[in-house]
Design a protein around this motif. Sequence first.
Motif, PDB file in Angstrom:
ATOM      1  N   THR A   1       2.930   3.881  -2.514  1.00  0.00           N
ATOM      2  CA  THR A   1       3.232   2.812  -3.463  1.00  0.00           C
ATOM      3  C   THR A   1       2.117   1.779  -3.367  1.00  0.00           C
ATOM      4  O   THR A   1       1.601   1.504  -2.283  1.00  0.00           O
TER       5      THR A   1
ATOM      6  N   ASP B   1       0.691  -2.112  -4.813  1.00  0.00           N
ATOM      7  CA  ASP B   1       0.839  -3.371  -5.541  1.00  0.00           C
ATOM      8  C   ASP B   1      -0.435  -3.578  -6.346  1.00  0.00           C
ATOM      9  O   ASP B   1      -1.474  -3.985  -5.808  1.00  0.00           O
TER      10      ASP B   1
ATOM     11  N   VAL C   1      -2.700  -6.992  -6.447  1.00  0.00           N
ATOM     12  CA  VAL C   1      -3.695  -7.459  -5.467  1.00  0.00           C
ATOM     13  C   VAL C   1      -4.966  -6.605  -5.418  1.00  0.00           C
ATOM     14  O   VAL C   1      -5.946  -7.000  -4.787  1.00  0.00           O
ATOM     15  N   VAL C   2      -4.961  -5.448  -6.066  1.00  0.00           N
ATOM     16  CA  VAL C   2      -6.190  -4.627  -6.105  1.00  0.00           C
ATOM     17  C   VAL C   2      -6.624  -4.290  -7.535  1.00  0.00           C
ATOM     18  O   VAL C   2      -7.699  -3.729  -7.743  1.00  0.00           O
TER      19      VAL C   2
ATOM     20  N   ILE D   1      -6.186  -2.692 -11.617  1.00  0.00           N
ATOM     21  CA  ILE D   1      -6.013  -1.352 -12.193  1.00  0.00           C
ATOM     22  C   ILE D   1      -7.004  -0.365 -11.548  1.00  0.00           C
ATOM     23  O   ILE D   1      -6.610   0.695 -11.054  1.00  0.00           O
TER      24      ILE D   1
ATOM     25  N   ILE E   1      -7.349   4.084  -5.055  1.00  0.00           N
ATOM     26  CA  ILE E   1      -6.459   4.388  -3.922  1.00  0.00           C
ATOM     27  C   ILE E   1      -5.733   5.722  -4.154  1.00  0.00           C
ATOM     28  O   ILE E   1      -5.631   6.561  -3.262  1.00  0.00           O
TER      29      ILE E   1
ATOM     30  N   TYR F   1       6.000  -5.033   0.314  1.00  0.00           N
ATOM     31  CA  TYR F   1       4.747  -4.434   0.779  1.00  0.00           C
ATOM     32  C   TYR F   1       3.719  -4.283  -0.343  1.00  0.00           C
ATOM     33  O   TYR F   1       4.076  -4.020  -1.480  1.00  0.00           O
ATOM     34  N   HIS F   2       2.476  -4.444   0.018  1.00  0.00           N
ATOM     35  CA  HIS F   2       1.397  -4.218  -0.946  1.00  0.00           C
ATOM     36  C   HIS F   2       1.035  -2.736  -1.021  1.00  0.00           C
ATOM     37  O   HIS F   2       0.458  -2.273  -2.001  1.00  0.00           O
ATOM     38  N   LEU F   3       1.364  -2.032   0.057  1.00  0.00           N
ATOM     39  CA  LEU F   3       0.975  -0.625   0.163  1.00  0.00           C
ATOM     40  C   LEU F   3       1.973   0.088   1.061  1.00  0.00           C
ATOM     41  O   LEU F   3       2.278  -0.393   2.152  1.00  0.00           O
ATOM     42  N   THR F   4       2.501   1.223   0.617  1.00  0.00           N
ATOM     43  CA  THR F   4       3.293   2.056   1.527  1.00  0.00           C
ATOM     44  C   THR F   4       2.700   3.461   1.501  1.00  0.00           C
ATOM     45  O   THR F   4       2.249   3.934   0.452  1.00  0.00           O
TER      46      THR F   4
ATOM     47  N   LYS G   1      -7.455   5.636   6.729  1.00  0.00           N
ATOM     48  CA  LYS G   1      -8.480   5.582   5.667  1.00  0.00           C
ATOM     49  C   LYS G   1      -7.939   4.859   4.418  1.00  0.00           C
ATOM     50  O   LYS G   1      -8.634   4.031   3.821  1.00  0.00           O
ATOM     51  N   ILE G   2      -6.711   5.170   4.037  1.00  0.00           N
ATOM     52  CA  ILE G   2      -6.124   4.545   2.844  1.00  0.00           C
ATOM     53  C   ILE G   2      -5.980   3.029   3.034  1.00  0.00           C
ATOM     54  O   ILE G   2      -6.302   2.235   2.148  1.00  0.00           O
TER      55      ILE G   2
ATOM     56  N   ASP H   1      -9.444   1.417   2.861  1.00  0.00           N
ATOM     57  CA  ASP H   1      -9.894   1.329   1.457  1.00  0.00           C
ATOM     58  C   ASP H   1      -9.173   0.198   0.728  1.00  0.00           C
ATOM     59  O   ASP H   1      -9.783  -0.562  -0.021  1.00  0.00           O
ATOM     60  N   PHE H   2      -7.863   0.125   0.959  1.00  0.00           N
ATOM     61  CA  PHE H   2      -7.057  -0.888   0.278  1.00  0.00           C
ATOM     62  C   PHE H   2      -7.512  -2.291   0.683  1.00  0.00           C
ATOM     63  O   PHE H   2      -7.640  -3.185  -0.163  1.00  0.00           O
TER      64      PHE H   2
ATOM     65  N   LEU I   1     -10.756  -3.126  -1.021  1.00  0.00           N
ATOM     66  CA  LEU I   1     -10.531  -3.399  -2.442  1.00  0.00           C
ATOM     67  C   LEU I   1      -9.896  -4.767  -2.645  1.00  0.00           C
ATOM     68  O   LEU I   1     -10.291  -5.534  -3.514  1.00  0.00           O
ATOM     69  N   ARG I   2      -8.935  -5.086  -1.801  1.00  0.00           N
ATOM     70  CA  ARG I   2      -8.254  -6.379  -1.945  1.00  0.00           C
ATOM     71  C   ARG I   2      -9.224  -7.536  -1.682  1.00  0.00           C
ATOM     72  O   ARG I   2      -9.182  -8.558  -2.371  1.00  0.00           O
TER      73      ARG I   2
ATOM     74  N   TYR J   1     -11.339  -8.170  -4.714  1.00  0.00           N
ATOM     75  CA  TYR J   1     -10.674  -8.255  -6.016  1.00  0.00           C
ATOM     76  C   TYR J   1     -10.253  -9.684  -6.334  1.00  0.00           C
ATOM     77  O   TYR J   1      -9.582 -10.327  -5.545  1.00  0.00           O
TER      78      TYR J   1
ATOM     79  N   GLY K   1      -9.438 -10.517  -9.902  1.00  0.00           N
ATOM     80  CA  GLY K   1      -8.937 -10.575 -11.281  1.00  0.00           C
ATOM     81  C   GLY K   1      -7.423 -10.556 -11.362  1.00  0.00           C
ATOM     82  O   GLY K   1      -6.716 -10.808 -10.382  1.00  0.00           O
ATOM     83  N   ALA K   2      -6.930 -10.265 -12.547  1.00  0.00           N
ATOM     84  CA  ALA K   2      -5.499 -10.080 -12.768  1.00  0.00           C
ATOM     85  C   ALA K   2      -5.289  -8.587 -13.017  1.00  0.00           C
ATOM     86  O   ALA K   2      -6.247  -7.821 -13.002  1.00  0.00           O
ATOM     87  N   ILE K   3      -4.034  -8.172 -13.198  1.00  0.00           N
ATOM     88  CA  ILE K   3      -3.833  -6.753 -13.512  1.00  0.00           C
ATOM     89  C   ILE K   3      -4.257  -6.519 -14.957  1.00  0.00           C
ATOM     90  O   ILE K   3      -3.964  -7.315 -15.815  1.00  0.00           O
TER      91      ILE K   3
END
Lengths: 217, 217
Positions: free
Chosen positions: A188, A190, A193-194, A196, A202, B185-188, B201-202, B205-206, B209-210, B213, B215-217
Motif C-alpha cells: 500500500t 500513500d 507523500v511521493v 503519482i 515503487i 502508514y505511508h507504506l505497507t 529496498k522498497i 526507495d520510498f 522519493l519522499r 518530492y 508536489g501534490a498528487i
Amino acid sequence: MTKGAIFMSNTVITIGRQFGSGGREIGKKLSEKLEIPFYDKELLTIAAKESGISEELFETNDEKPTSSLLYSLSTNPYGVGGYSAMTDMPLNNKLFLAQFEAVQKLAQQGSCIIVGRCADYALRNHPQAINVFIHADLEARVKRLMRTEKLTEPQAKEQALKIDKKRASYYNSYTGKKWGNIDSYHLTVDSGVVGIDGAVKIIEDFAALRASYQGAI
Amino acid sequence: MTKGAIFMSNTVITIGRQFGSGGREIGKKLSEKLEIPFYDKELLTIAAKESGISEELFETNDEKPTSSLLYSLSTNPYGVGGYSAMTDMPLNNKLFLAQFEAVQKLAQQGSCIIVGRCADYALRNHPQAINVFIHADLEARVKRLMRTEKLTEPQAKEQALKIDKKRASYYNSYTGKKWGNIDSYHLTVDSGVVGIDGAVKIIEDFAALRASYQGAI
C-alpha cells in the motif's frame, strides 16, 4: 523453473484506491511504462460481451453493492464461473460475477493491470498477482479533486467521502472482507507523500523484486 | 528551502510489524544501509534514564496495554511532555509517555529508525517521518518463527497470534487508532512475497522519493 522463466512470467497487478488518490492514473502510467494492458471501464465491456448482458446495463449498475450475493452463490449449483446459468440471480450479482470471471480470464491470458472491481479478491489464489492499494490523506485528495474534477472544496470533500463509502460497501458485500484492509494487499502506498510518479516507481520496483524472489522471509 | 537542503534533512522511519514478518530485521538492515541509528529495546533504555524510572520496570512493563491513559491524560494539567509531574498516573502510563517523549526527542535530534512503541503515533505531526508497516500471511510468518525461534508449528502459530493480539491491544489503547490500519502508514509491505532484502529496498526507495518530492498528487 529457471530464474529466466520466472522473469518471463506474467505481471498481474491489481490496484484498489481511495477516490482522489490518483490510483487510476498510477495504473495507467504503470501500464505505459511496463507496456502491458490496463483495464478499468474496459473490463466492463469485455465482461458484458462475454456474458451476453448488454453493455448499457453494466454502465448503469457499475459498482452498486448488493447484500445478497453470498446467498445467491450458496444457492447456485454452478458456483463462480457459472453465472450464465443463474437465471434467478439478481442482475447486479450477475454483473459482478461476469466481471469477476473476466478478471480471472485476463490474468490467465497474460500480463495486465486492473483497477478496482474487487480484482484482488478475484485473483486471491493467483500465484503471481500483486495486490496494491493507493491512498492519501483527505486534504491531499480534496486538493487533487478540486483540480482534476473542477470542484469546490466542499464538493470535493463530499465526493471523496461518498464515493469511498460506495466503494467500501461494494467491496465488502461481494468479498466478505474489509475494503482497504492491510491483509488484502501486498503493497500500500500513500500517493500524497511521493506523488503519482513516485507511486508508479515503487510499484514497478516491487513487481521486479517479487518476480525474482523465491525464498522465505 | 533548496532541493539540496531537503536531501540533507533527517530521515525518520517508524516501523510497525506483525510478529514473525521480519520487521525488526528489516529495520536493522535498513539502518546499516542508510547508516542511521536504529531503536527498539534501546529506546526503552534512553526513556528510562531520562525519566528517572528504573530500567528494570521498563523491561517488565514492556508493551503492556492500559485502558486508562486517555483518562490520565485528560486529568493531567501538563499534557504529554509532563509525565514526570504525573504522580497519580499508573506506572505503565508513565512508561508509555516516557517512551513517547523519547521517540519525539530522537526524531528531533536527527535521522533514526524506530521499530514498534507506537512511534508512528508519537510522530504523527512530524513533517518528514515515514510510517511503515510490515506484514505477511500467517503461513509465511509461522515458517520464519519456526526457524528463528526454534518453535514447533503449533507453538509458532500460537505465538504469532498471541503477540499480535498484545501489540494491537497496546497500540489501540494508547493511540485510540487501530493497529495495522492502512491510514496510519505511508507504506505497507508484505515481506512474504519480496523477502527481507526486498522490503529494505522498497523502504529505501520510498524514503528517497519522499525526500525529493514537493508536489501534490
